[in-house]
Motif scaffolding. Structure first.
Motif, PDB file in Angstrom:
ATOM      1  N   VAL A 182      72.697  29.547 -20.506  1.00 48.29           N
ATOM      2  CA  VAL A 182      74.155  29.531 -20.459  1.00 48.29           C
ATOM      3  C   VAL A 182      74.609  28.124 -20.815  1.00 48.29           C
ATOM      4  CG1 VAL A 182      76.167  29.807 -18.964  1.00 48.29           C
ATOM      5  CG2 VAL A 182      74.225  31.353 -18.729  1.00 48.29           C
ATOM      6  N   VAL A 183      75.586  28.046 -21.720  1.00 46.24           N
ATOM      7  CA  VAL A 183      76.118  26.744 -22.132  1.00 46.24           C
ATOM      8  C   VAL A 183      77.561  26.617 -21.669  1.00 46.24           C
ATOM      9  CG1 VAL A 183      74.591  26.501 -24.129  1.00 46.24           C
ATOM     10  CG2 VAL A 183      76.775  27.630 -24.409  1.00 46.24           C
ATOM     11  N   ARG A 184      77.927  25.403 -21.318  1.00 50.60           N
ATOM     12  CA  ARG A 184      79.315  25.133 -20.927  1.00 50.60           C
ATOM     13  C   ARG A 184      80.076  24.522 -22.097  1.00 50.60           C
ATOM     14  NH1 ARG A 184      79.845  26.089 -15.728  1.00 50.60           N
ATOM     15  NH2 ARG A 184      78.175  25.678 -14.275  1.00 50.60           N
ATOM     16  N   PHE A 185      79.455  23.578 -22.730  1.00 51.91           N
ATOM     17  CA  PHE A 185      80.082  22.913 -23.862  1.00 51.91           C
ATOM     18  C   PHE A 185      79.147  23.079 -25.039  1.00 51.91           C
ATOM     19  CE2 PHE A 185      81.212  20.586 -19.985  1.00 51.91           C
ATOM     20  CZ  PHE A 185      82.577  20.821 -19.982  1.00 51.91           C
ATOM     21  N   GLY A 186      79.622  23.673 -26.067  1.00 45.67           N
ATOM     22  CA  GLY A 186      78.775  23.935 -27.215  1.00 45.67           C
ATOM     23  C   GLY A 186      78.938  25.381 -27.625  1.00 45.67           C
ATOM     24  N   PRO A 187      78.230  25.748 -28.683  1.00 44.11           N
ATOM     25  CA  PRO A 187      78.404  27.111 -29.192  1.00 44.11           C
ATOM     26  C   PRO A 187      77.825  28.146 -28.228  1.00 44.11           C
ATOM     27  CG  PRO A 187      76.691  25.950 -30.418  1.00 44.11           C
ATOM     28  CD  PRO A 187      77.296  24.963 -29.468  1.00 44.11           C
ATOM     29  N   GLY A 188      78.703  29.030 -27.753  1.00 48.44           N
ATOM     30  CA  GLY A 188      78.270  30.082 -26.843  1.00 48.44           C
ATOM     31  C   GLY A 188      78.967  31.387 -27.167  1.00 48.44           C
ATOM     32  N   TYR A 189      78.277  32.499 -26.917  1.00 43.15           N
ATOM     33  CA  TYR A 189      78.853  33.827 -27.108  1.00 43.15           C
ATOM     34  C   TYR A 189      79.424  34.332 -25.793  1.00 43.15           C
ATOM     35  CZ  TYR A 189      76.420  34.431 -31.623  1.00 43.15           C
ATOM     36  OH  TYR A 189      75.973  34.319 -32.902  1.00 43.15           O
ATOM     37  N   ASP A 190      80.471  35.135 -25.888  1.00 41.00           N
ATOM     38  CA  ASP A 190      81.061  35.769 -24.714  1.00 41.00           C
ATOM     39  C   ASP A 190      79.998  36.614 -24.014  1.00 41.00           C
ATOM     40  OD1 ASP A 190      82.488  38.381 -23.564  1.00 41.00           O
ATOM     41  OD2 ASP A 190      83.892  36.691 -23.447  1.00 41.00           O
ATOM     42  N   GLU A 191      79.739  36.326 -22.753  1.00 44.49           N
ATOM     43  CA  GLU A 191      78.647  36.972 -22.021  1.00 44.49           C
ATOM     44  C   GLU A 191      78.852  38.476 -21.882  1.00 44.49           C
ATOM     45  OE1 GLU A 191      77.810  34.921 -18.327  1.00 44.49           O
ATOM     46  OE2 GLU A 191      78.122  32.986 -19.292  1.00 44.49           O
ATOM     47  N   LYS A 192      80.073  38.900 -21.590  1.00 42.49           N
ATOM     48  CA  LYS A 192      80.335  40.338 -21.397  1.00 42.49           C
ATOM     49  C   LYS A 192      80.093  41.117 -22.683  1.00 42.49           C
ATOM     50  CE  LYS A 192      83.572  39.676 -17.664  1.00 42.49           C
ATOM     51  NZ  LYS A 192      84.957  39.635 -17.250  1.00 42.49           N
ATOM     52  N   GLU A 193      80.521  40.566 -23.815  1.00 41.73           N
ATOM     53  CA  GLU A 193      80.314  41.250 -25.093  1.00 41.73           C
ATOM     54  C   GLU A 193      78.820  41.394 -25.391  1.00 41.73           C
ATOM     55  OE1 GLU A 193      82.405  39.789 -28.521  1.00 41.73           O
ATOM     56  OE2 GLU A 193      84.225  39.437 -27.338  1.00 41.73           O
ATOM     57  N   VAL A 194      78.072  40.333 -25.176  1.00 38.24           N
ATOM     58  CA  VAL A 194      76.627  40.376 -25.434  1.00 38.24           C
ATOM     59  C   VAL A 194      75.967  41.378 -24.491  1.00 38.24           C
ATOM     60  CG1 VAL A 194      74.465  39.061 -25.380  1.00 38.24           C
ATOM     61  CG2 VAL A 194      76.526  38.032 -26.359  1.00 38.24           C
ATOM     62  N   ASP A 195      76.342  41.358 -23.216  1.00 41.50           N
ATOM     63  CA  ASP A 195      75.756  42.296 -22.249  1.00 41.50           C
ATOM     64  C   ASP A 195      76.035  43.745 -22.641  1.00 41.50           C
ATOM     65  OD1 ASP A 195      74.716  40.225 -20.724  1.00 41.50           O
ATOM     66  OD2 ASP A 195      76.396  40.209 -19.308  1.00 41.50           O
ATOM     67  N   ARG A 196      77.278  44.037 -23.052  1.00 44.12           N
ATOM     68  CA  ARG A 196      77.615  45.408 -23.486  1.00 44.12           C
ATOM     69  C   ARG A 196      76.780  45.816 -24.692  1.00 44.12           C
ATOM     70  NH1 ARG A 196      82.961  44.194 -22.009  1.00 44.12           N
ATOM     71  NH2 ARG A 196      83.387  43.389 -24.068  1.00 44.12           N
ATOM     72  N   PHE A 197      76.642  44.903 -25.646  1.00 41.15           N
ATOM     73  CA  PHE A 197      75.860  45.193 -26.843  1.00 41.15           C
ATOM     74  C   PHE A 197      74.401  45.467 -26.476  1.00 41.15           C
ATOM     75  CE2 PHE A 197      73.161  43.866 -30.387  1.00 41.15           C
ATOM     76  CZ  PHE A 197      73.668  44.661 -31.400  1.00 41.15           C
ATOM     77  N   LEU A 198      73.853  44.677 -25.569  1.00 42.28           N
ATOM     78  CA  LEU A 198      72.451  44.857 -25.180  1.00 42.28           C
ATOM     79  C   LEU A 198      72.218  46.181 -24.459  1.00 42.28           C
ATOM     80  CD1 LEU A 198      71.507  41.232 -24.089  1.00 42.28           C
ATOM     81  CD2 LEU A 198      70.941  42.399 -26.230  1.00 42.28           C
ATOM     82  N   VAL A 199      73.186  46.643 -23.672  1.00 38.33           N
ATOM     83  CA  VAL A 199      73.070  47.963 -23.035  1.00 38.33           C
ATOM     84  C   VAL A 199      73.007  49.041 -24.117  1.00 38.33           C
ATOM     85  CG1 VAL A 199      74.319  49.666 -21.629  1.00 38.33           C
ATOM     86  CG2 VAL A 199      74.125  47.310 -20.835  1.00 38.33           C
ATOM     87  N   GLN A 200      73.872  48.928 -25.128  1.00 35.92           N
ATOM     88  CA  GLN A 200      73.867  49.896 -26.226  1.00 35.92           C
ATOM     89  C   GLN A 200      72.568  49.807 -27.027  1.00 35.92           C
ATOM     90  OE1 GLN A 200      77.411  48.744 -28.305  1.00 35.92           O
ATOM     91  NE2 GLN A 200      78.726  50.080 -27.081  1.00 35.92           N
ATOM     92  N   LEU A 201      72.098  48.600 -27.265  1.00 31.87           N
ATOM     93  CA  LEU A 201      70.862  48.407 -28.019  1.00 31.87           C
ATOM     94  C   LEU A 201      69.674  49.018 -27.279  1.00 31.87           C
ATOM     95  CD1 LEU A 201      69.247  47.234 -30.366  1.00 31.87           C
ATOM     96  CD2 LEU A 201      69.252  45.024 -29.184  1.00 31.87           C
ATOM     97  N   ALA A 202      69.601  48.819 -25.976  1.00 33.64           N
ATOM     98  CA  ALA A 202      68.514  49.408 -25.191  1.00 33.64           C
ATOM     99  C   ALA A 202      68.549  50.930 -25.288  1.00 33.64           C
ATOM    100  CB  ALA A 202      68.599  48.955 -23.734  1.00 33.64           C
ATOM    101  N   GLY A 203      69.733  51.495 -25.217  1.00 34.54           N
ATOM    102  CA  GLY A 203      69.869  52.938 -25.357  1.00 34.54           C
ATOM    103  C   GLY A 203      69.416  53.424 -26.723  1.00 34.54           C
ATOM    104  N   ALA A 204      69.779  52.690 -27.766  1.00 29.23           N
ATOM    105  CA  ALA A 204      69.375  53.065 -29.123  1.00 29.23           C
ATOM    106  C   ALA A 204      67.852  52.963 -29.282  1.00 29.23           C
ATOM    107  CB  ALA A 204      70.084  52.172 -30.144  1.00 29.23           C
TER     108      ALA A 204
END
Length: 168
Positions: A142-164
């Motif tokens: 997890v990064v505070r300052f620097g390039p980071g992705y929205d955690e909720k979006e990534v988590d949702r995507f990973l749930v879908q990816l696991a299902g696929a």
């Protein structure tokens, strides 16, 4: 998941006994106890009382519980449910875009991108394949300052990816 988290107490908030009971049942379900579904958690409502837990903090924790239960729960087999083709899956992963985390904390862009590259390499057969379990158990810095992705979006995507990946 942090079901043992200390929640802030406010003048008017969610009933502490009700919240603690739900978190205890979720923790038990995640550790091999009586099963509990994400829908069971979604349907839960708390009374608002004096000296209760701060509602926004509880709501965030409940969303984490739902994601964790979804990630660990089996995906039901339905007749006619199509199998996911690797070429389609590769294209879907490559086209995924996540919002930046802005001033909030976020997942390290390099970690997420490297992980998705490993998933794609596995689908192409040039690296060991990643399982749905590997996706569910993935963790990123997890990064505070620097390039980071929205955690909720990534988590949702990973749930879908696991299902696929389970439908391959």
């Amino acid at each position: 998941m942090r079901t043992g988290a200390r929640l802030p107490v406010v003048l008017r908030g969610y009933d502490r006994k009700q919240v603690d009971g739900l978190l205890r049942r979720v923790s038990q379900a995640l550790n091999g106890g009586p099963p509990m579904s994400a829908d069971d958690v979604r349907k839960t409502r708390f009374d608002v009382v004096m000296r209760g837990y701060e509602p926004h903090a509880v709501d965030r924790l409940v969303r984490e519980c739902i994601l964790e239960l979804q990630a660990r729960g089996p995906i039901p087999e339905r007749p006619g449910r199509p199998r996911v083709q690797p070429a389609w899956l590769i294209n879907w992963i490559q086209s995924a875009r996540f919002s930046g985390s802005g001033l909030r904390t976020g997942y390290d862009v390099r970690d997420v991108d490297a992980f998705l590259d490993r998933v794609i390499a596995g689908l192409r057969g040039v690296a060991p394949p990643m399982s749905a379990r590997d996706v569910r158990e993935s963790a990123f810095r997890v990064v505070r300052f620097g390039p980071g992705y929205d955690e909720k979006e990534v988590d949702r995507f990973l749930v879908q990816l696991a299902g696929a990946l389970e439908r391959r």
